[in-house]
Design a protein around this motif. Structure first.
Motif, PDB file in Angstrom:
ATOM      1  N   UNK A  85      29.908  45.079  21.776  1.00 23.31           N
ATOM      2  CA  UNK A  85      29.681  46.354  21.098  1.00 23.31           C
ATOM      3  C   UNK A  85      29.663  46.167  19.583  1.00 23.31           C
ATOM      4  N   UNK A  86      30.544  45.319  19.085  1.00 24.19           N
ATOM      5  CA  UNK A  86      30.582  45.050  17.642  1.00 24.19           C
ATOM      6  C   UNK A  86      29.283  44.383  17.182  1.00 24.19           C
ATOM      7  N   UNK A  87      28.768  43.461  17.984  1.00 24.73           N
ATOM      8  CA  UNK A  87      27.505  42.799  17.639  1.00 24.73           C
ATOM      9  C   UNK A  87      26.354  43.798  17.696  1.00 24.73           C
ATOM     10  N   UNK A  88      26.362  44.680  18.690  1.00 25.00           N
ATOM     11  CA  UNK A  88      25.320  45.715  18.763  1.00 25.00           C
ATOM     12  C   UNK A  88      25.293  46.546  17.482  1.00 25.00           C
ATOM     13  N   UNK A  89      26.471  46.937  17.008  1.00 25.43           N
ATOM     14  CA  UNK A  89      26.558  47.727  15.775  1.00 25.43           C
ATOM     15  C   UNK A  89      26.090  46.909  14.566  1.00 25.43           C
ATOM     16  N   UNK A  90      26.471  45.639  14.526  1.00 17.18           N
ATOM     17  CA  UNK A  90      26.062  44.771  13.415  1.00 17.18           C
ATOM     18  C   UNK A  90      24.544  44.590  13.418  1.00 17.18           C
ATOM     19  N   UNK A  91      23.957  44.439  14.589  1.00 20.15           N
ATOM     20  CA  UNK A  91      22.500  44.299  14.677  1.00 20.15           C
ATOM     21  C   UNK A  91      21.805  45.578  14.223  1.00 20.15           C
ATOM     22  N   UNK A  92      22.358  46.725  14.601  1.00 22.02           N
ATOM     23  CA  UNK A  92      21.773  47.995  14.135  1.00 22.02           C
ATOM     24  C   UNK A  92      21.823  48.084  12.612  1.00 22.02           C
ATOM     25  N   UNK A  93      22.937  47.664  12.030  1.00 21.82           N
ATOM     26  CA  UNK A  93      23.054  47.682  10.566  1.00 21.82           C
ATOM     27  C   UNK A  93      22.049  46.719   9.935  1.00 21.82           C
ATOM     28  N   UNK A  94      21.891  45.546  10.533  1.00 20.93           N
ATOM     29  CA  UNK A  94      20.940  44.555  10.026  1.00 20.93           C
ATOM     30  C   UNK A  94      19.516  45.102  10.063  1.00 20.93           C
ATOM     31  N   UNK A  95      19.174  45.803  11.136  1.00 27.22           N
ATOM     32  CA  UNK A  95      17.813  46.321  11.320  1.00 27.22           C
ATOM     33  C   UNK A  95      17.595  47.702  10.684  1.00 27.22           C
ATOM     34  N   UNK A  96      18.598  48.239  10.018  1.00 25.59           N
ATOM     35  CA  UNK A  96      18.529  49.610   9.493  1.00 25.59           C
ATOM     36  C   UNK A  96      17.400  49.821   8.491  1.00 25.59           C
ATOM     37  N   UNK A  97      16.941  48.765   7.830  1.00 23.56           N
ATOM     38  CA  UNK A  97      15.850  48.908   6.861  1.00 23.56           C
ATOM     39  C   UNK A  97      14.506  49.138   7.554  1.00 23.56           C
ATOM     40  N   UNK A 101      37.582  40.313  14.358  1.00 22.49           N
ATOM     41  CA  UNK A 101      38.753  40.921  15.015  1.00 22.49           C
ATOM     42  C   UNK A 101      38.968  40.473  16.460  1.00 22.49           C
ATOM     43  N   UNK A 102      37.941  39.916  17.070  1.00 23.42           N
ATOM     44  CA  UNK A 102      38.024  39.507  18.472  1.00 23.42           C
ATOM     45  C   UNK A 102      38.301  38.020  18.629  1.00 23.42           C
ATOM     46  N   UNK A 103      38.380  37.300  17.506  1.00 20.83           N
ATOM     47  CA  UNK A 103      38.740  35.894  17.532  1.00 20.83           C
ATOM     48  C   UNK A 103      37.688  34.965  18.104  1.00 20.83           C
ATOM     49  N   UNK A 104      36.433  35.395  18.086  1.00 19.76           N
ATOM     50  CA  UNK A 104      35.342  34.547  18.576  1.00 19.76           C
ATOM     51  C   UNK A 104      34.201  34.575  17.563  1.00 19.76           C
ATOM     52  N   UNK A 105      33.310  33.595  17.714  1.00 17.59           N
ATOM     53  CA  UNK A 105      32.095  33.605  16.912  1.00 17.59           C
ATOM     54  C   UNK A 105      30.910  33.879  17.832  1.00 17.59           C
ATOM     55  N   UNK A 106      29.733  33.900  17.277  1.00 20.77           N
ATOM     56  CA  UNK A 106      28.545  34.241  18.052  1.00 20.77           C
ATOM     57  C   UNK A 106      28.262  33.270  19.187  1.00 20.77           C
ATOM     58  N   UNK A 107      28.488  31.994  18.949  1.00 24.40           N
ATOM     59  CA  UNK A 107      28.265  30.996  20.015  1.00 24.40           C
ATOM     60  C   UNK A 107      29.248  31.187  21.149  1.00 24.40           C
ATOM     61  N   UNK A 108      30.498  31.453  20.812  1.00 23.41           N
ATOM     62  CA  UNK A 108      31.506  31.666  21.850  1.00 23.41           C
ATOM     63  C   UNK A 108      31.202  32.938  22.648  1.00 23.41           C
ATOM     64  N   UNK A 109      30.744  33.973  21.959  1.00 26.88           N
ATOM     65  CA  UNK A 109      30.375  35.204  22.663  1.00 26.88           C
ATOM     66  C   UNK A 109      29.199  34.943  23.605  1.00 26.88           C
ATOM     67  N   UNK A 110      28.265  34.099  23.191  1.00 30.88           N
ATOM     68  CA  UNK A 110      27.130  33.755  24.053  1.00 30.88           C
ATOM     69  C   UNK A 110      27.608  33.044  25.318  1.00 30.88           C
ATOM     70  N   UNK A 111      28.591  32.165  25.188  1.00 31.54           N
ATOM     71  CA  UNK A 111      29.134  31.481  26.367  1.00 31.54           C
ATOM     72  C   UNK A 111      29.813  32.497  27.281  1.00 31.54           C
ATOM     73  N   UNK A 112      30.597  33.394  26.714  1.00 36.99           N
ATOM     74  CA  UNK A 112      31.236  34.426  27.538  1.00 36.99           C
ATOM     75  C   UNK A 112      30.186  35.252  28.272  1.00 36.99           C
TER      76      UNK A 112
END
Length: 134
Positions: free
Chosen positions: A105-117, A27-38
């Motif tokens: 914030x979206x990545x934080x939520x995605x990481x929490x979901x990934x680590x939920x197990x 939804x933010x029009x970026x990927x993980x690498x682009x977010x890292x640059x930002x």
């Protein structure tokens, strides 16, 4: 057994994590690498493209292409360095700051979901151990 090798485990854990973070960033029009640059460019003092590339440990050509893309999305702006016109200083635009905040914030939520197990203490410990390794 190759499924127990560290390289295999890290690679496949990263692929699974990307299955969470990729869609979270769409939804933010970026990927993980682009977010890292930002994220790297989010500093009080503007960085040169070269300084940003060094911090991310990527080559200059790749950084120029990424900055071109981010500039096209109006997330960063470039201007000549005041003391060395061969260098470009790169800054986040207001839109870039919003994207970094909301995408982060979206990545934080995605990481929490990934680590939920994992139990919360195990998830925290995994982060600590990986941080030690890098």
């Amino acid at each position: 057994m190759s499924r127990r090798r560290l390289g295999y485990l890290l690679k496949h854990a990263n692929l699974r994590l990307a299955q969470h973070t990729g869609p979270a960033l769409e939804p933010y029009g970026v990927d993980g690498r682009e977010l890292a640059v930002l994220n790297v460019l989010d500093s009080a003092d503007p960085l040169s493209q070269q300084e940003a590339a060094t911090r991310l440990r990527i080559d200059r050509t790749t950084m120029v292409a990424m900055i071109d893309t981010l500039e096209g999305k109006e997330l960063v702006s470039r201007r000549p360095h005041p003391d060395d016109r061969r260098k470009n200083m790169v800054e986040l635009t207001p839109r870039g700051r919003d994207t970094l905040r909301d995408g982060g914030q979206a990545v934080d939520e995605a990481e929490r979901a990934f680590l939920a197990k994992l139990a919360p203490d195990d998830a925290a410990r995994l982060r600590e151990l990986l941080d030690k390794l890098i």
